[in-house]
Design a protein around this motif. Structure first.
Motif, PDB file in Angstrom:
ATOM      1  N   TRP A  64     -27.631   7.517   4.380  1.00  0.00           N
ATOM      2  CA  TRP A  64     -28.165   6.766   5.696  1.00  0.00           C
ATOM      3  C   TRP A  64     -28.284   6.588   7.459  1.00  0.00           C
ATOM      4  N   ASP A  67     -27.162   9.224   8.582  1.00  0.00           N
ATOM      5  CA  ASP A  67     -28.598   9.626   9.433  1.00  0.00           C
ATOM      6  C   ASP A  67     -28.761  11.192   8.802  1.00  0.00           C
ATOM      7  N   LYS A  68     -28.324  11.192   7.292  1.00  0.00           N
ATOM      8  CA  LYS A  68     -28.852  12.492   6.298  1.00  0.00           C
ATOM      9  C   LYS A  68     -29.468  12.092   5.239  1.00  0.00           C
ATOM     10  N   ARG A  71     -36.275  12.797   4.228  1.00  0.00           N
ATOM     11  CA  ARG A  71     -37.354  12.518   5.092  1.00  0.00           C
ATOM     12  C   ARG A  71     -38.176  13.680   5.019  1.00  0.00           C
ATOM     13  N   LYS A  84     -37.915   8.679  18.028  1.00  0.00           N
ATOM     14  CA  LYS A  84     -37.566   8.746  16.921  1.00  0.00           C
ATOM     15  C   LYS A  84     -36.939   7.349  16.879  1.00  0.00           C
ATOM     16  N   SER A  85     -36.267   6.743  17.407  1.00  0.00           N
ATOM     17  CA  SER A  85     -35.775   5.148  17.394  1.00  0.00           C
ATOM     18  C   SER A  85     -36.596   4.470  16.637  1.00  0.00           C
ATOM     19  N   ASN A  88     -38.299   5.455  13.207  1.00  0.00           N
ATOM     20  CA  ASN A  88     -36.687   4.928  12.455  1.00  0.00           C
ATOM     21  C   ASN A  88     -36.918   3.246  12.092  1.00  0.00           C
TER      22      ASN A  88
END
Length: 170
Positions: A64, A67-68, A71, A84-85, A88
């Motif tokens: 996490w 960011d891997k 999803r 994206k922010s 998320n």
């Protein structure tokens, strides 16, 4: 995230790497002992399983952080950094946090029962550590909750903001 968090996360990742390396060694010993010497060592087999579960369950926070994590990416890759922010943030708030809370709620008594009995292996000659193994069911969601809650409400790094504005301009 700030540099201090990144430093600790990299140390955490190195620890997970050693746990994974241990799993490979235990698995290798199990295969060689069984196939070459016809000897079965249940404790070594269980150690490989414990290492695998530990790397997987505790590695979720590391994934996490970088960011891997997994999803379902249908549109996400084409979104701007700002979009994206926001996605998320809302995904974490509305999906991840309630799910991790549910996992803690649903596993809590199960893990406590294992601790009260100091539950051991179901295998003859196995390790008497099943209660520790089951504790991963609480450590994973609690570590995820702690990490994402701190991340969600932490003031964004100004260098990241400059990158976002530069990216949006291009």
């Amino acid at each position: 995230m700030n540099q201090k968090t990144n430093h600790w996360m990299e140390k955490y990742g190195a620890m997970l790497g050693w746990i994974t390396f241990s799993m490979v060694l235990f698995s290798f010993v199990t295969v060689v002992s069984r196939n070459v010497f016809n000897v079965v060592w249940i404790p070594v087999q269980e150690l490989a399983i414990y290492c695998h579960a530990t790397a997987l369950m505790l590695g979720m926070v590391y994934a996490w952080h970088h960011d891997k994590h997994v999803r379902v990416d249908v549109f996400y890759q084409s979104y701007s950094s700002h979009k994206k922010s926001r996605l998320n943030f809302w995904g974490t708030l509305l999906l991840l946090i309630p799910m991790m809370g549910f996992v803690v709620w649903s596993c809590f008594q199960y893990v406590m029962d294992a601790w009260l009995r100091l539950e051991g292996s179901g295998e003859t000659g196995g390790l008497p550590l099943m209660f520790l193994f089951k504790t991963l069911l609480l450590l994973m969601p609690l570590s995820m909750l702690a990490y994402v809650l701190v991340s969600l409400f932490k003031k964004p790094n100004t260098a990241d903001d400059k990158d976002d504005h530069h990216e949006a301009a291009n």
